[in-house]
Design a protein around this motif. Structure first.
Motif, PDB file in Angstrom:
ATOM      1  N   TYR A   8     -41.633 -35.101 -59.156  1.00 18.55           N
ATOM      2  CA  TYR A   8     -40.356 -35.227 -59.858  1.00 18.55           C
ATOM      3  C   TYR A   8     -39.273 -34.493 -59.086  1.00 18.55           C
ATOM      4  O   TYR A   8     -39.555 -33.601 -58.263  1.00 18.55           O
ATOM      5  N   GLU A  10     -36.008 -32.194 -60.039  1.00 21.74           N
ATOM      6  CA  GLU A  10     -35.445 -31.502 -61.193  1.00 21.74           C
ATOM      7  C   GLU A  10     -33.988 -31.144 -60.935  1.00 21.74           C
ATOM      8  O   GLU A  10     -33.662 -30.446 -59.972  1.00 21.74           O
ATOM      9  N   SER A  42     -35.452 -29.055 -71.228  1.00 26.15           N
ATOM     10  CA  SER A  42     -35.495 -30.119 -70.228  1.00 26.15           C
ATOM     11  C   SER A  42     -35.728 -31.474 -70.880  1.00 26.15           C
ATOM     12  O   SER A  42     -36.315 -31.570 -71.958  1.00 26.15           O
ATOM     13  N   LEU A  44     -37.235 -35.337 -69.643  1.00 22.83           N
ATOM     14  CA  LEU A  44     -37.906 -36.126 -68.612  1.00 22.83           C
ATOM     15  C   LEU A  44     -37.409 -37.555 -68.686  1.00 22.83           C
ATOM     16  O   LEU A  44     -37.486 -38.202 -69.741  1.00 22.83           O
ATOM     17  N   VAL A  53     -36.266 -34.732 -63.933  1.00 28.21           N
ATOM     18  CA  VAL A  53     -36.243 -33.730 -64.989  1.00 28.21           C
ATOM     19  C   VAL A  53     -34.847 -33.125 -64.999  1.00 28.21           C
ATOM     20  O   VAL A  53     -34.374 -32.618 -63.977  1.00 28.21           O
ATOM     21  N   THR A  55     -32.470 -30.283 -66.612  1.00 31.41           N
ATOM     22  CA  THR A  55     -32.673 -28.985 -67.263  1.00 31.41           C
ATOM     23  C   THR A  55     -31.371 -28.220 -67.405  1.00 31.41           C
ATOM     24  O   THR A  55     -30.536 -28.219 -66.496  1.00 31.41           O
ATOM     25  N   ASP A  73     -35.450 -28.414 -57.730  1.00 29.08           N
ATOM     26  CA  ASP A  73     -36.887 -28.451 -57.466  1.00 29.08           C
ATOM     27  C   ASP A  73     -37.295 -29.859 -57.077  1.00 29.08           C
ATOM     28  O   ASP A  73     -36.962 -30.833 -57.765  1.00 29.08           O
TER      29      ASP A  73
END
Length: 339
Positions: A8, A10, A42, A44, A53, A55, A73
């Motif tokens: 993923y 982020e 968060s 998804l 994701v 956040t 990330d």
């Protein structure tokens, strides 16, 4: 094999509601699950094989203060996360703490890599230590055009490309795929493409030439307070339809000068109708020995004007639009000077 795939991406954001709405209503992602932790929450999002994701919360303000909204990330799947972490640290990575019990190592700038097991237990959405609660079904507002994450464009400081290309080779098993040097007026940029051994993760590393005049990559590095993810490129099957739908839903794309399409007509002789469609949609085209590709770049929807997105359609081509790098650079440079 050290690293298999990007699990993923982020995005840290100060406005989760707006960010999620942009991906869902304008780019066709679906909200899949929510996670609430002590200092952050968060969402998804999924479309095709892409997982994002999103956040927000007080636990990420240090990142936001330094970089603004952006990718924090890029999580990697590994056969053996512990062994992958040891190899990354030996190659120069910093091992970072994670409240979820995951192994996290440094990447570039403020971007980290969470190392996750390739085998995900049944019923566990990401195996990332978060408690994900399925979201209620939401109405589909537009077709799902995006199939997968084609590549991640990483903007680095001038003079560091070789170091990072070697770092991703030694730490995660990436290999160099190609390189490009583009000079536009008094400015210039270097790029190196690196790809994972699985072939499922590709980074295009770009950096300004410090010996040349300052340009849009230097501006990015200033706004982002250092290296970061400049854009995510999403693979689609029908870019004309995808661009039209996204534009109708509020996505702003970079403008391309008419002169580009006049020259394109010379490069692609005998395809006047197709060139007309590309001109209308403001889509770029290129070809290599394997085939053609079509691509378009959005404006950044974020306050610091850093992270943006690309839609790309491949018709056999394995490249990244080397003939379009100059056109992109010029378009982004014009945008920088007028924003």
């Amino acid at each position: 094999m050290v690293m298999q795939d990007i699990v993923y991406c982020e995005l840290f954001t100060s406005d989760k509601v707006s960010a999620v709405d942009h991906f869902v209503s304008a780019l066709g992602f679906s909200k899949v699950a929510d996670s609430v932790e002590t200092d952050r929450s968060s969402v998804l999002l999924c479309q095709g094989d892409v997982k994002l994701v999103v956040t927000s919360g007080r636990g990420i303000w240090r990142f936001l203060d330094s970089h603004g909204d952006g990718i924090a990330d890029l999580a990697f799947s590994c056969d053996d996360p512990a062994a992958a972490g040891r190899r990354a640290v030996a190659a120069g990575a910093m091992r970072l703490d994670s409240a979820r019990g995951n192994l996290v190592v440094s990447g570039f700038g403020g971007v980290v890599h969470t190392l996750l097991p390739a085998a995900v237990p049944q019923g566990d959405l990401l195996a990332d230590g978060r408690r994900w609660m399925p979201s209620p079904p939401t109405p589909t507002v537009m077709p799902a055009r995006i199939r997968l994450l084609d590549h991640v464009a990483v903007c680095l400081a001038g003079g560091t490309l070789d170091w990072y290309a070697d770092y991703y080779r030694d730490a995660f098993g990436f290999s160099r795929d190609s390189s490009e040097y583009v000079s536009v007026g008094g400015q210039a940029m270097d790029s190196i493409v690196v790809r994972s051994a699985s072939g499922r993760a590709t980074f295009t590393l770009v950096a300004p030439d410090p010996a040349k005049e300052r340009g849009q990559l230097d501006t990015y590095l200033e706004r982002n307070s250092g290296p970061g993810v400049q854009h995510l490129a999403f693979l689609v099957d029908d870019i004309i339809a995808a661009v039209g739908e996204a534009r109708d839903r509020g996505v702003e794309f970079l403008n391309t000068p008419d002169a580009y399409y006049d020259l394109l007509a010379e490069r692609f002789e005998g395809d006047a109708q197709r060139i007309s469609e590309l001109r209308k949609a403001q889509v770029l085209a290129d070809r290599d020995e394997w085939g053609h590709l079509l691509q378009v770049f959005s404006r950044s929807p974020y306050e610091r004007n850093t992270l943006f997105f690309e839609l790309i359609q491949r018709q056999g081509s394995r490249g990244f639009g080397s003939a379009n790098i100059r056109a992109l650079y010029e378009a982004v440079e014009r945008d920088r000077l007028t924003s």
